[in-house]
Design a protein around this motif. Structure first.
Motif, PDB file in Angstrom:
ATOM      1  N   MET A   1       3.305  11.173   5.450  1.00  0.00           N
ATOM      2  CA  MET A   1       3.213   9.420   5.234  1.00  0.00           C
ATOM      3  C   MET A   1       1.458   8.866   5.299  1.00  0.00           C
ATOM      4  N   GLU A   2       1.206   8.166   4.235  1.00  0.00           N
ATOM      5  CA  GLU A   2      -0.161   7.491   4.454  1.00  0.00           C
ATOM      6  C   GLU A   2      -0.591   6.844   5.345  1.00  0.00           C
ATOM      7  N   GLN A   3      -1.691   6.799   6.294  1.00  0.00           N
ATOM      8  CA  GLN A   3      -2.293   6.137   7.192  1.00  0.00           C
ATOM      9  C   GLN A   3      -2.955   4.920   6.610  1.00  0.00           C
ATOM     10  N   ILE A   4      -2.282   3.179   6.399  1.00  0.00           N
ATOM     11  CA  ILE A   4      -3.490   2.251   6.241  1.00  0.00           C
ATOM     12  C   ILE A   4      -3.558   2.010   6.729  1.00  0.00           C
ATOM     13  N   THR A   5      -4.817   1.783   6.214  1.00  0.00           N
ATOM     14  CA  THR A   5      -6.367   1.811   6.441  1.00  0.00           C
ATOM     15  C   THR A   5      -7.613   0.183   6.351  1.00  0.00           C
ATOM     16  N   ASP A   6      -7.669  -1.125   7.615  1.00  0.00           N
ATOM     17  CA  ASP A   6      -8.229  -1.465   7.293  1.00  0.00           C
ATOM     18  C   ASP A   6      -8.580  -1.711   5.678  1.00  0.00           C
ATOM     19  N   SER A   7      -9.513  -0.380   4.800  1.00  0.00           N
ATOM     20  CA  SER A   7      -9.427  -1.003   3.453  1.00  0.00           C
ATOM     21  C   SER A   7      -8.864  -0.435   2.744  1.00  0.00           C
ATOM     22  N   HIS A   8      -7.503  -0.562   3.000  1.00  0.00           N
ATOM     23  CA  HIS A   8      -6.435  -0.708   1.974  1.00  0.00           C
ATOM     24  C   HIS A   8      -5.553  -2.022   2.223  1.00  0.00           C
ATOM     25  N   ILE A   9      -5.864  -2.793   3.111  1.00  0.00           N
ATOM     26  CA  ILE A   9      -5.265  -4.238   3.506  1.00  0.00           C
ATOM     27  C   ILE A   9      -6.147  -4.890   2.838  1.00  0.00           C
ATOM     28  N   LEU A  10      -7.631  -5.015   3.252  1.00  0.00           N
ATOM     29  CA  LEU A  10      -8.492  -5.940   1.666  1.00  0.00           C
ATOM     30  C   LEU A  10      -8.123  -5.636   0.358  1.00  0.00           C
ATOM     31  N   ASP A  11      -7.839  -3.831  -0.044  1.00  0.00           N
ATOM     32  CA  ASP A  11      -7.884  -3.901  -1.493  1.00  0.00           C
ATOM     33  C   ASP A  11      -6.186  -4.876  -1.492  1.00  0.00           C
ATOM     34  N   ASP A  12      -5.951  -4.490  -0.256  1.00  0.00           N
ATOM     35  CA  ASP A  12      -4.298  -5.580  -0.891  1.00  0.00           C
ATOM     36  C   ASP A  12      -4.401  -7.086  -1.128  1.00  0.00           C
ATOM     37  N   ILE A  13      -5.144  -7.473  -0.031  1.00  0.00           N
ATOM     38  CA  ILE A  13      -5.489  -9.124  -0.106  1.00  0.00           C
ATOM     39  C   ILE A  13      -6.359  -9.124  -1.305  1.00  0.00           C
ATOM     40  N   CYS A  14      -7.644  -8.922  -1.430  1.00  0.00           N
ATOM     41  CA  CYS A  14      -8.171  -9.012  -3.274  1.00  0.00           C
ATOM     42  C   CYS A  14      -7.520  -8.838  -3.464  1.00  0.00           C
ATOM     43  N   HIS A  15      -6.561  -8.340  -4.174  1.00  0.00           N
ATOM     44  CA  HIS A  15      -5.449  -8.201  -5.558  1.00  0.00           C
ATOM     45  C   HIS A  15      -4.671  -9.246  -5.417  1.00  0.00           C
ATOM     46  N   SER A  16      -3.491  -9.588  -4.435  1.00  0.00           N
ATOM     47  CA  SER A  16      -3.739 -10.735  -4.136  1.00  0.00           C
ATOM     48  C   SER A  16      -4.235 -12.192  -4.842  1.00  0.00           C
ATOM     49  N   ILE A  17      -5.533 -12.391  -4.247  1.00  0.00           N
ATOM     50  CA  ILE A  17      -6.244 -13.255  -3.956  1.00  0.00           C
ATOM     51  C   ILE A  17      -6.417 -13.126  -5.425  1.00  0.00           C
ATOM     52  N   ARG A  18      -6.843 -12.515  -6.504  1.00  0.00           N
ATOM     53  CA  ARG A  18      -7.052 -12.584  -7.843  1.00  0.00           C
ATOM     54  C   ARG A  18      -5.743 -12.667  -8.578  1.00  0.00           C
ATOM     55  N   ALA A  19      -4.649 -12.010  -8.524  1.00  0.00           N
ATOM     56  CA  ALA A  19      -3.591 -12.988  -8.845  1.00  0.00           C
ATOM     57  C   ALA A  19      -3.310 -14.065  -9.437  1.00  0.00           C
ATOM     58  N   ILE A  20      -2.839 -14.471  -7.573  1.00  0.00           N
ATOM     59  CA  ILE A  20      -2.471 -16.130  -7.070  1.00  0.00           C
ATOM     60  C   ILE A  20      -3.579 -17.049  -7.907  1.00  0.00           C
ATOM     61  N   PHE A  21      -4.979 -16.422  -7.897  1.00  0.00           N
ATOM     62  CA  PHE A  21      -5.992 -18.161  -7.757  1.00  0.00           C
ATOM     63  C   PHE A  21      -6.877 -17.605  -9.237  1.00  0.00           C
ATOM     64  N   GLY A  22      -6.531 -16.715  -9.449  1.00  0.00           N
ATOM     65  CA  GLY A  22      -7.533 -15.722 -10.570  1.00  0.00           C
ATOM     66  C   GLY A  22      -8.907 -15.392 -10.146  1.00  0.00           C
ATOM     67  N   TRP A  23      -9.222 -16.138  -9.100  1.00  0.00           N
ATOM     68  CA  TRP A  23     -10.829 -15.796  -8.638  1.00  0.00           C
ATOM     69  C   TRP A  23     -11.148 -14.385  -9.130  1.00  0.00           C
ATOM     70  N   ASN A  24     -12.814 -14.348  -8.975  1.00  0.00           N
ATOM     71  CA  ASN A  24     -13.563 -13.374  -8.784  1.00  0.00           C
ATOM     72  C   ASN A  24     -13.924 -13.286  -7.687  1.00  0.00           C
ATOM     73  N   ILE A  25     -14.410 -12.344  -7.243  1.00  0.00           N
ATOM     74  CA  ILE A  25     -14.229 -11.195  -5.387  1.00  0.00           C
ATOM     75  C   ILE A  25     -15.470 -10.913  -5.747  1.00  0.00           C
ATOM     76  N   HIS A  26     -16.504 -11.767  -5.856  1.00  0.00           N
ATOM     77  CA  HIS A  26     -17.902 -10.659  -5.343  1.00  0.00           C
ATOM     78  C   HIS A  26     -18.580  -9.637  -4.195  1.00  0.00           C
ATOM     79  N   HIS A  27     -18.079 -10.228  -3.376  1.00  0.00           N
ATOM     80  CA  HIS A  27     -18.298  -9.623  -1.593  1.00  0.00           C
ATOM     81  C   HIS A  27     -18.008 -10.112  -0.918  1.00  0.00           C
TER      82      HIS A  27
END
Length: 68
Positions: A1-27
Motif C-alpha cells: 500500500m502506498e503511503q499518502i504524503t503531503d505532496s500527494h494531498i497537495l496534488d489532489d487539492i490543486c487538481h480539484s481547484i483546477r477542475a472546479i474553478f478552472g484556475w491555473n496554479i502558479h506556485h
C-alpha cells in the motif's frame, strides 16, 4: 500500500481547484504552523488563497459539512 504524503494531498487539492474553478496554479507555499492540519498559500491567475486540509482523525467528515 502506498503511503499518502503531503505532496500527494497537495496534488489532489490543486487538481480539484483546477477542475472546479478552472484556475491555473502558479506556485504553492506550505505553511508549517498549527497542529496536524496541512495548510498552503496558493498563487493562481485569480490571486493568492489560503488552503487548509483538515486532519481526518481530529475532524471526521461528518463534522465538516459545508467545508468544500
Amino acid at each position: 500500500m502506498e503511503q499518502i504524503t503531503d505532496s500527494h494531498i497537495l496534488d489532489d487539492i490543486c487538481h480539484s481547484i483546477r477542475a472546479i474553478f478552472g484556475w491555473n496554479i502558479h506556485h504553492t507555499m506550505a505553511i508549517p504552523l498549527g497542529y496536524k492540519n496541512l495548510k498552503w498559500r496558493i498563487f493562481t491567475d485569480h490571486g493568492s488563497y489560503f488552503v487548509k486540509q483538515y486532519n481526518r482523525t481530529r475532524y471526521p467528515s461528518s463534522s465538516n459539512a459545508g467545508l468544500e
